[in-house]
Design an enzyme around this catalytic site. Structure first.
Site, PDB file in Angstrom:
ATOM      1  N   GLU A 120     -10.296  -3.078   3.158  1.00  0.00           N
ATOM      2  CA  GLU A 120     -10.423  -2.732   4.725  1.00  0.00           C
ATOM      3  C   GLU A 120      -9.332  -3.326   5.513  1.00  0.00           C
ATOM      4  OE1 GLU A 120     -13.812  -3.819   6.737  1.00  0.00           O
ATOM      5  OE2 GLU A 120     -12.926  -3.282   8.854  1.00  0.00           O
TER       6      GLU A 120
ATOM      7  N   TYR B 214      -0.999  16.696  24.399  1.00  0.00           N
ATOM      8  CA  TYR B 214       0.042  16.567  25.316  1.00  0.00           C
ATOM      9  C   TYR B 214       0.525  18.317  25.925  1.00  0.00           C
ATOM     10  CZ  TYR B 214       0.440  11.730  25.570  1.00  0.00           C
ATOM     11  OH  TYR B 214       0.359  10.455  25.522  1.00  0.00           O
TER      12      TYR B 214
ATOM     13  N   ASP C  85     -15.083  -5.916   5.264  1.00  0.00           N
ATOM     14  CA  ASP C  85     -15.833  -7.029   6.236  1.00  0.00           C
ATOM     15  C   ASP C  85     -16.994  -6.925   5.782  1.00  0.00           C
ATOM     16  OD1 ASP C  85     -13.491  -8.109   7.237  1.00  0.00           O
ATOM     17  OD2 ASP C  85     -13.629  -7.065   8.980  1.00  0.00           O
TER      18      ASP C  85
END
Lengths: 662, 366
Positions: free
Chosen positions: B198, B99, B250
Site C-alpha cells: 500500500e 475542464y 496498513d
C-alpha cells in the site's frame, strides 16, 4: 464639641445621599461608563416622548452626544413637546421621586419619577457640572433657561443661574448634561437604542448626532399618533400592603367605603361595604387612621370578594401595521425575505394590571444566517437593552420550540439560530421590571404565557410563508428542467443523431402537468411594474379567472392591454383569460403610478374557474371575495408532480459515493 | 492516436444512446436511461470468474428530476465530445474532459468525481471501456521492482525490453496507464510471488532490504487505492506468469477495501471486475490479529473508521469467516495500525521476521 457633632451629622447626611446613589448605581442604570451614557440619553428621551404624547404632538427629537474630554460627554436631548412651565422646571429635572405619575396607573414610559433627576445627579457627581434646561411653552414669547443641580442633602433643586432667552422653537424642551461615560458603537449602543425607539415609535422623527459627527435620521414612518393612553385607578387585586397604607393616609375621602370606591377601579359602594364587613373594619372609619392589621385584613377581604377585572381599553398597543412599518423603516439597506404579519394579542390582566403583548418577526433575505436570532425587547414603547437573559421576553422565546416554525434550535429550546429578528412589545399600566433600572420584564406567569402565545401565533405565519416558499422552490426546479434543460437535451441529441430538433411539448407537459403562475413587482422611475406570467404546462389549453388586489385607480391604463371584467371595491380586480394554449406563456402586465414604493411590495394573486390542483404559484381565491357562482375550494393546490413510477429507483439518488475505491 | 475498431464500435453505441433519448422526446415521453445500480447491494459473486460483478438491479436516470435531467444533458454533451475526439483522432485525460465541460453551460460538471462517474456510467451502458472513448486517466501507474522482463511499445512505436530489476533505478519500473497487450508484453519472469504494497514507505523498505532478491518476489507499490492499470497489470502477471499475488497494507478499514478491490473487484468498477480483479490474491496484513499478536503501536479508530468497518459488515465481499472475524476484532480492540509500525522491532524486522512468518503461514513460501 456640639458644633463638631453637628458638622459630622451634616457630613453623614451628605454621605448617605451619595452613598445611596453609589449603592444603587446598578439598579438605576449607571453601573458602567458605557451604560451610564446610554441611561442618560434614555431617561431624557423617555421624558421627551411622554411629553409629546401628552400634548398630542408628533415628536421630533434631536439627540446630540459630544465628547468634551477623555471620559466626559455632553448629552443634549431636544424635543418639540409642549414645554414645561417655569415653576415646574427645577422639580421635574432635579428632584428625585418627583413626578405626576407616581400614583396613577397608565401606560407610560417613565413610571417612578427617578429617571431624569438621577441623570442630573449622576452628572454632577461625576463631572461637577450642572444640567442646563431650556423650555418654552407656546403661550410665551421667550424660553426659560436655567442651570440646575440637585441638593443631595435636601433632595431639592438648586438653581444656579436662570434667564430668559430667545428660542426659535414654538414650544419644546432642551435638556443638556455633562456626564462621565464611554461612547461605543454596535450592540448595546446609543444608536441601537434609538433605532429601537424608532421601531416602536414610528410616529416620531429622531435625529441623532453622534460624537464622530455622522448625523443619522430615523424618519417618521407614520403621521398617526398612538391613541392617548387613559389613566386608570389601581385595581384592588394588584395592591400591596404599603401602597394601601400610603394611599389611605393621603386620601381626601373621610370614610373607608368612599376611600375604596374613589381610589380604586371596579369597587362600587356595595363591594366596598362587603370588603369592610369581611375585614371587620367599620365602613365609616377614617382611612388615615387605618392600622397595619386592618390594612392586612382589607387585602385579605379583597381576595375573597368578587371584583370585576380591570378595564383594558387604557392600553395603547403599537398595532400590526405600525410594527411592520417601524421594522421596515429601521432595517435600512437590509432586504429581508419576509415580514410575518405582526400579532397584537387581546389585553390580559396580571395582579390587577392590564397588559397586552405584541410580536413581529422579520425573516430571511440579507439577515445573518449563522448567528442567533436578533431579539428586540420593548416595554411601553421603550427598548430594553440590558439583562436580556433575565427578561421574561427572552425566557418565553427560549421556551418555544422554534424548530416547528422553521428556525434552528438545539434540542428545541434556547435562543434559536437563523436569519430572523423577533420583536416583542409588552405594554401595561405597570410593567413588572426585575429592577429599578427597567431593563428586564419580570417573569410573571401570566405575562410569559401571553408572550409565548403571541410568539407562536406570529411564528405560525412565518411557517406558512416558508412552506409556500418551499413549494415554489420545488416548482422552480421543475421550471428549470423544462425551460432550460429539456430544450438543450433535445437539441444535442438531434445533433448527434443528425435529425431535426424534436418538439418538446409532450415531454414538458408530462414533466410538469400544471399551470405555473409566477408574479413579480419592481419599482422604477416612480412606477411599480407588475407582471404575472402564466405558463400553461398542461397538455390542453386552459382558461381561468385571475384576481388581484391592486388599487385600480392607480393602474396606468395605457400599460394595461387586457382590461379586467370586473373591479370591486376599487381594488378587487378580475381578469377573464379565455384561452392559453398548451405550453404557451401568457403575460399580464401593467404599471401602477403614484403609489409610494413601500405601499405595494408584494402582489396578491388568486385564481378561480380552474381546477386548483392544477395550479402552482398562487393561492385559490379566498372566501371574502365572495364572487357569485363560484364554489370556494378550501383546499390549497395539491402537489401534482408524480414522483417516479411505481417501484422505480432513482439512479442518481442511490448512487453511493464509494470513496477510496477505484 | 489512431482509431481502431473498438473506437468505431464506441461511436455506434454512443449514437444509439443519443438516438434513444431523441426518440423518447420525439414521442412525447420523459427521457430516461436505465443503468445498473452501482451499490454494494447490487454486486453479485460470479462463480465463473470468481469475482464480484453488478447484479440485475437497475436505476432510472430520468429528466423528471433536476439531477437526472442535468445528467442526461451532460451525457449528451459527453457523447458529442467523445464522438468529436474519435472523429479528430484525439484523446484527452479525464481531467481535461472535466475542464472542457466549463464550456457546457448547464451541463458543466461541478466536480471531477461527477465527470469520472459519468464516464463509467457510459462504459456500463455501452459495454465499452473508457479507452474506447479516447479517455484516459491522468494518474501515473504504480512502481514495480523484481525480476520480470517486459516488452513495452514506446511512444515512438519502438519495442523496448526492460528488466524490472536490472534496467531500472531504485524507484522501479513505472507502469504506463495502458498495460494492454498492444502496449506491454511479459517476456520472462523469475519470481515465486508478487507482493502488492500500500504505502511508498514500506515499498522502499522492502527494496532497500533487497526483499525482491532474498524472497524471490516482485514488489509492486499500489499507491493507496490501486489505479485500473495497476490492477490490470497485477492480474495479467498473475494469469500469464502464474504468479501468486498477496497484498500487504496498513491495518485499517480503508486498507481492507484496497485488498477487496484488487482481489474481489471494486464496487465502482464492478462492470470491469473480470478484467481487473485477481481473485486468488491473499491478504497478508496488517490484520487486527496482527495488532495483537505482534503488539504493534496503534491509533484509536476515528468515527469515520468505525463507520467504514460497520459498512464493511454488510458488504457481501467481506462476508466470510476471515473478514468477519478481523472486522469484529478491530471494532472490539478499537485500534488500527500502520504497516510501518513494524519498525518498532527494527528496520529489518518486516523482511526478516514478519513477512516470512506470514507468507509461510499462507503457504506462499515454503
Amino acid at each position: 464639641m456640639s458644633s463638631i457633632a453637628h458638622e459630622l451629622a451634616k457630613k453623614q447626611k451628605e454621605i448617605s445621599v451619595s452613598e445611596f446613589f453609589e449603592k444603587n448605581k446598578q439598579i438605576l442604570g449607571f453601573d458602567s461608563l458605557t451604560r451610564a451614557l446610554i441611561t442618560s440619553v434614555k431617561e431624557a428621551v423617555d421624558n421627551s416622548l411622554d411629553a409629546c404624547e401628552d400634548a398630542s404632538v408628533l415628536p421630533e427629537l434631536i439627540i446630540k452626544v459630544e465628547k468634551v474630554e477623555n471620559n466626559e460627554y455632553r448629552v443634549t436631548v431636544e424635543d418639540n413637546g409642549p414645554g414645561i412651565v417655569k415653576k415646574q422646571v427645577p422639580n421635574v429635572f432635579a428632584r428625585l421621586l418627583y413626578g405626576s405619575r407616581f400614583h396613577t396607573r397608565s401606560q407610560r414610559r417613565g413610571q417612578q419619577g427617578i429617571g431624569v433627576s438621577a441623570v442630573v445627579m449622576y452628572g454632577q457627581l461625576t463631572t461637577g457640572k450642572a444640567a442646563t434646561v431650556r423650555s418654552k411653552i407656546s403661550d410665551e414669547d421667550v424660553a426659560y433657561e436655567c442651570d440646575l443641580i440637585l441638593d443631595t442633602k435636601k433632595n431639592r433643586p438648586d438653581i444656579i443661574k436662570e434667564d430668559f432667552v430667545i428660542w426659535d422653537r414654538v414650544h419644546g424642551t432642551s435638556f443638556q448634561i455633562h456626564v462621565k461615560g464611554k461612547y461605543i458603537t454596535g450592540k448595546q449602543s446609543i444608536f441601537e437604542y434609538l433605532k429601537g425607539v424608532a421601531i416602536v415609535n414610528p410616529h416620531a422623527k429622531i435625529t441623532f448626532v453622534p460624537p464622530e459627527g455622522n448625523t443619522v435620521v430615523f424618519e417618521r414612518a407614520t403621521e398617526q399618533m398612538p391613541p392617548p393612553t387613559k389613566e386608570i385607578k389601581p385595581h384592588p387585586e394588584g395592591v400591596e400592603l404599603g401602597e394601601l397604607l400610603s394611599m389611605a393616609k393621603y386620601t381626601e375621602s373621610l370614610k373607608m367605603t368612599s376611600f375604596l370606591n374613589n381610589e380604586f377601579s371596579r369597587i362600587s359602594y356595595r363591594v366596598a361595604r362587603e370588603i369592610c364587613e369581611l375585614a371587620g373594619v367599620a365602613p365609616d372609619a377614617r382611612p388615615d387612621k387605618l392600622s397595619l392589621e386592618e390594612a392586612g385584613a382589607i387585602l385579605e377581604a379583597i381576595k375573597k370578594v368578587k371584583i370585576m377585572a380591570p378595564e383594558t381599553d387604557c392600553l395603547s398597543p403599537i398595532g400590526e401595521t405600525l410594527i411592520r412599518k417601524g421594522l421596515k423603516n429601521v432595517l435600512g439597506g437590509l432586504t429581508p425575505e419576509f415580514y410575518a404579519p405582526p400579532v397584537t394579542r387581546e389585553p390580559k390582566v396580571f395582579g390587577g394590571n392590564p397588559f397586552v403583548v405584541e410580536v413581529g418577526i422579520v425573516y430571511g433575505g440579507e439577515l445573518n444566517r449563522e448567528e442567533p436570532i436578533q431579539i428586540l425587547r420593548f416595554a411601553n414603547r421603550v427598548p430594553l437593552m440590558y439583562q436580556q437573559g433575565a427578561c421574561a421576553i427572552t425566557q418565553a422565546i427560549q421556551t418555544v420550540d422554534w424548530r416547528r416554525y422553521g428556525l434552528e434550535q438545539r434540542g428545541g429550546q434556547g435562543i434559536p439560530y437563523g436569519p430572523a429578528i423577533v420583536l416583542v412589545h409588552v405594554a401595561s399600566t405597570k410593567i413588572p421590571y426585575t429592577s429599578e433600572s427597567k431593563e428586564a420584564v419580570a417573569n410573571i406567569p401570566e405575562i410569559k404565557e401571553e408572550i409565548e402565545l403571541a410568539l407562536k401565533h406570529c411564528a405560525r405565519r412565518l411557517k406558512t410563508h416558508l412552506n409556500k416558499a418551499a413549494k415554489k422552490g420545488k416548482a422552480k426546479v421543475k421550471f428549470e428542467i423544462v425551460q432550460d434543460i429539456i430544450p438543450m437535451i433535445a437539441e444535442k441529441s438531434a445533433k448527434i443523431v443528425g435529425k431535426p430538433v424534436p418538439d418538446i411539448a409532450g415531454t414538458i407537459t408530462k414533466i410538469m402537468n400544471v399551470v405555473w403562475i409566477d408574479d413579480s413587482v419592481t419599482f422604477e422611475k416612480k412606477k411599480h411594474h407588475v407582471s404575472v406570467k402564466i405558463y400553461n404546462y398542461t397538455p390542453k389549453s386552459q382558461a381561468l379567472h385571475l384576481h388581484m388586489l391592486v388599487p385600480y385607480d392607480k393602474v396606468d391604463q395605457k400599460s394595461l392591454e387586457v382590461k379586467p371584467i370586473e373591479v370591486r371595491e376599487g381594488n378587487k380586480v378580475t381578469w377573464d383569460l379565455k384561452r392559453i394554449s398548451s405550453t404557451e406563456v401568457y403575460e399580464l402586465a401593467f404599471d401602477l403610478v403614484g403609489v409610494p414604493q413601500e405601499q405595494y411590495d408584494d402582489n396578491e394573486v388568486y385564481v378561480s374557474h380552474i381546477d386548483p390542483a392544477s395550479v402552482i404559484g398562487v393561492e385559490v381565491l379566498p372566501g371574502d371575495w365572495d364572487l357569485e357562482h363560484l364554489k370556494i375550494t378550501e383546499e390549497g393546490p395539491e402537489e401534482t408532480m408524480d414522483e417516479g413510477e411505481e417501484g422505480e429507483v432513482d439512479y442518481d439518488e442511490v448512487a453511493e459515493v464509494v470513496k477510496n475505491e477505484e | 492516436m489512431k482509431n481502431n475498431e473498438r473506437n468505431l464500435r464506441a461511436v455506434d453505441r454512443l449514437t444509439d444512446l443519443a438516438g434513444e433519448v431523441y426518440d423518447q422526446i420525439d414521442s412525447g415521453k420523459i427521457p430516461k436511461m436505465m443503468i445498473p445500480l452501482r451499490t454494494k447491494g447490487n454486486i453479485r459473486f460470479d462463480p465463473k470468474s470468481n469475482v464480484w460483478k453488478y447484479g440485475k438491479a437497475m436505476g432510472a436516470r430520468t429528466a423528471k428530476k433536476l439531477t437526472g435531467a442535468q445528467m442526461l444533458l451532460r451525457t449528451m454533451y459527453m457523447l458529442e465530445f467523445i464522438e468529436d475526439m474519435i472523429k479528430d483522432s484525439k484523446s484527452s485525460t479525464l481531467r481535461e474532459m472535466y475542464y472542457i465541460s466549463e464550456g457546457w453551460a448547464k451541463a458543466k460538471f461541478s466536480t471531477q468525481d461527477e465527470s469520472n462517474m459519468l464516464a463509467e456510467d457510459l462504459e456500463i451502458i455501452t459495454t465499452c471501456m473508457r479507452e474506447d472513448f479516447k479517455l484516459r486517466p491522468e494518474e501515473d501507474g504504480a512502481r514495480v521492482i523484481g525480476n520480470v522482463t517486459i516488452q513495452e511499445m514506446d511512444r515512438k512505436g519502438k519495442k523496448k525490453k526492460i528488466n524490472c530489476r536490472d534496467d531500472v533505478g531504485d524507484s522501479g519500473y513505472g507502469m504506463p496507464y495502458n498495460v494492454e497487450k498492444e502496449k506491454i508484453q511479459f517476456v520472462d519472469c523469475d519470481a515465486d510471488f508478487l507482493i502488492a504494497i500500500e504505502t511508498g514507505g514500506m515499498f522502499d523498505r522492502l527494496v532497500e532490504n533487497k526483499f525482491d532478491e532474498d524472497a524471490h518476489a516482485i514488489i509492486v507499490h499500489l499507491k493507496g487505492q490501486p489505479a485500473r492499470s495497476t490492477r490490470r497489470f497485477i492480474k495479467r502477471l498473475n494469469e500469464e506468469m502464474k504468479l501468486p499475488v498477496c497484498t500487504f497494507t496498513d491495518g485499517d478499514p480503508w486498507s481492507f477495501r484496497i485488498h477487496a478491490s484488487l482481489a474481489y473487484g471494486a464496487i465502482k468498477t464492478a462492470h470491469l471486475s473480470e478484467f481487473l480483479a485477481t481473485p486468488t490474491a491473499e491478504f497478508i496484513g496488517i490484520t487486527a490479529s496482527d495488532i495483537l499478536n505482534y503488539e504493534l503501536p496503534t491509533d484509536k479508530l476515528s468515527d469515520k473508521d468505525i463507520q467504514a468497518l460497520n459498512a464493511e459488515k454488510t458488504d457481501p465481499r467481506f462476508n466470510d469467516e476471515f473478514w468477519k472475524h478481523e472486522i469484529d476484532l478491530m471494532l472490539e480492540i478499537n485500534k488500527k495500525a500502520e504497516q510501518q509500525a513494524l519498525a518498532k522491532y527494527g528496520l529489518d524486522y518486516v523482511t526478516d521476521k514478519y513477512l516470512p512468518e506470514k507468507l509461510t503461514e499462507m503457504g506462499i513460501i515454503k
